[in-house]
Design a protein around this motif. Structure first.
Motif, PDB file in Angstrom:
ATOM      1  N   LYS A   1     -10.667  14.827  75.857  1.00 47.94           N
ATOM      2  CA  LYS A   1      -9.862  15.850  75.186  1.00 47.94           C
ATOM      3  C   LYS A   1      -8.423  15.388  74.949  1.00 47.94           C
ATOM      4  O   LYS A   1      -7.693  16.007  74.191  1.00 47.94           O
ATOM      5  N   CYS A   2      -8.028  14.296  75.608  1.00 37.87           N
ATOM      6  CA  CYS A   2      -6.646  13.834  75.470  1.00 37.87           C
ATOM      7  C   CYS A   2      -6.520  12.606  74.584  1.00 37.87           C
ATOM      8  O   CYS A   2      -5.404  12.140  74.348  1.00 37.87           O
ATOM      9  N   CYS A   3      -7.636  12.055  74.082  1.00 39.09           N
ATOM     10  CA  CYS A   3      -7.517  10.799  73.353  1.00 39.09           C
ATOM     11  C   CYS A   3      -8.608  10.646  72.297  1.00 39.09           C
ATOM     12  O   CYS A   3      -9.562  11.415  72.240  1.00 39.09           O
ATOM     13  N   ARG A   4      -8.424   9.632  71.458  1.00 41.84           N
ATOM     14  CA  ARG A   4      -9.440   9.255  70.488  1.00 41.84           C
ATOM     15  C   ARG A   4     -10.566   8.495  71.193  1.00 41.84           C
ATOM     16  O   ARG A   4     -10.459   8.172  72.374  1.00 41.84           O
TER      17      ARG A   4
ATOM     18  N   LEU B   1      -3.691  11.026  72.161  1.00 40.99           N
ATOM     19  CA  LEU B   1      -3.228  11.942  71.126  1.00 40.99           C
ATOM     20  C   LEU B   1      -2.122  12.793  71.736  1.00 40.99           C
ATOM     21  O   LEU B   1      -2.358  13.549  72.674  1.00 40.99           O
TER      22      LEU B   1
ATOM     23  N   GLU C   1      -7.595  19.743  65.415  1.00 38.60           N
ATOM     24  CA  GLU C   1      -8.844  19.436  66.122  1.00 38.60           C
ATOM     25  C   GLU C   1      -9.153  20.488  67.176  1.00 38.60           C
ATOM     26  O   GLU C   1      -8.339  20.770  68.051  1.00 38.60           O
TER      27      GLU C   1
ATOM     28  N   ASN D   1     -11.318  20.309  69.681  1.00 37.89           N
ATOM     29  CA  ASN D   1     -11.701  19.849  71.023  1.00 37.89           C
ATOM     30  C   ASN D   1     -10.704  18.872  71.641  1.00 37.89           C
ATOM     31  O   ASN D   1     -11.073  18.064  72.485  1.00 37.89           O
ATOM     32  N   LYS D   2      -9.438  18.936  71.224  1.00 41.62           N
ATOM     33  CA  LYS D   2      -8.402  18.093  71.797  1.00 41.62           C
ATOM     34  C   LYS D   2      -7.258  18.951  72.325  1.00 41.62           C
ATOM     35  O   LYS D   2      -6.933  19.981  71.748  1.00 41.62           O
ATOM     36  N   TRP D   3      -6.647  18.487  73.438  1.00 44.16           N
ATOM     37  CA  TRP D   3      -5.499  19.223  73.967  1.00 44.16           C
ATOM     38  C   TRP D   3      -4.359  19.228  72.955  1.00 44.16           C
ATOM     39  O   TRP D   3      -3.704  20.246  72.749  1.00 44.16           O
ATOM     40  N   THR D   4      -4.099  18.079  72.335  1.00 43.78           N
ATOM     41  CA  THR D   4      -3.089  18.011  71.274  1.00 43.78           C
ATOM     42  C   THR D   4      -3.799  18.263  69.957  1.00 43.78           C
ATOM     43  O   THR D   4      -4.395  17.351  69.377  1.00 43.78           O
TER      44      THR D   4
ATOM     45  N   ARG E   1      -3.818  11.053  65.013  1.00 44.45           N
ATOM     46  CA  ARG E   1      -5.037  11.465  64.299  1.00 44.45           C
ATOM     47  C   ARG E   1      -4.747  11.782  62.832  1.00 44.45           C
ATOM     48  O   ARG E   1      -5.507  11.408  61.941  1.00 44.45           O
TER      49      ARG E   1
ATOM     50  N   ALA F   1     -14.214  13.858  63.894  1.00 46.10           N
ATOM     51  CA  ALA F   1     -13.110  14.769  64.198  1.00 46.10           C
ATOM     52  C   ALA F   1     -13.512  16.175  63.761  1.00 46.10           C
ATOM     53  O   ALA F   1     -13.805  16.398  62.589  1.00 46.10           O
TER      54      ALA F   1
END
Length: 209
Positions: free
Chosen positions: A2-5, A11, A131, A133-136, A142, A167
């Protein structure tokens, strides 16, 4: 993840997470007794600002408007755990932060995006929500570019990633009176995708490198 690609690239917002001024002043008023963990940050892409608000261990309730978190624009706001329920966020519609919900055993996280209006007969409103499903939810790692055409009838967002990555993106669009969920697939030959939003549709198409 959730924090990265998929390749591990983190991210992140454009600015560090910082305490909101109101919480700092309350800290001083209450003789250095902190009234809660209340922070904000933002991502800036082509001068467009997307805001984050984090709250935890709150000792009292707060009501926030965009001007209280720097240069955050008016727009919509939603919670990380329910992105399909959106609210207006402006100087007349504040975000209520409850000390019963954002307490020492839990945290609250909200995202805010501007609302734009197309130059069409219906004055169609839309908002890019990033996005799911990402924290950022929106990061420069991205989404490298966000542009409007000269007639203000279309927004184009450049999505980037790695081979076989997807994504999952949300867009609010008033024509459909709903939030649109898209998946942008990337491949070895197409490590970029182009998200196009106009008054009649929202599509994601592969872009040759």
């Amino acid at each position: 993840m959730k924090c990265c690609r998929q390749d591990g690239l983190i991210l992140k917002p454009s600015k560090p997470l910082t305490m909101i001024d109101l919480a700092i002043s309350d800290w001083a008023i209450h003789k250095s007794i902190i009234q809660g963990e209340l922070y904000s940050t933002k991502t800036i892409i082509n001068n467009q600002i997307f805001s984050f608000i984090f709250a935890s261990s709150m000792k009292r309730n707060y009501s926030l408007i965009p001007s209280m978190i720097g240069s955050s624009p008016n727009g919509i706001i939603w919670s990380y755990d329910n992105p399909y329920e959106i609210f207006y966020f402006n100087e007349k519609n504040s975000l209520f932060i409850s000390n019963k919900i954002c307490n020492s055993t839990s945290f609250c996280l909200w995202y805010s995006s501007p609302i734009w209006i197309f130059n069409d007969s219906l004055s169609t409103q839309y908002s890019f929500m990033g996005e799911i499903n990402k924290w950022t939810f929106i990061s420069q790692q991205r989404f490298s570019s966000l542009t409007f055409n000269s007639q203000n009838t279309q927004m184009t967002i450049l999505v980037q990633g790695v081979n076989n990555e997807s994504a999952e993106i949300l867009v609010y669009h008033s024509k459909f009176q709903s939030i649109i969920h898209l998946i942008c697939h990337l491949s070895n030959n197409y490590l970029q995708a182009q998200l196009t939003i106009n008054s009649t549709h929202v599509i994601c198409s592969l872009k040759q490198n």
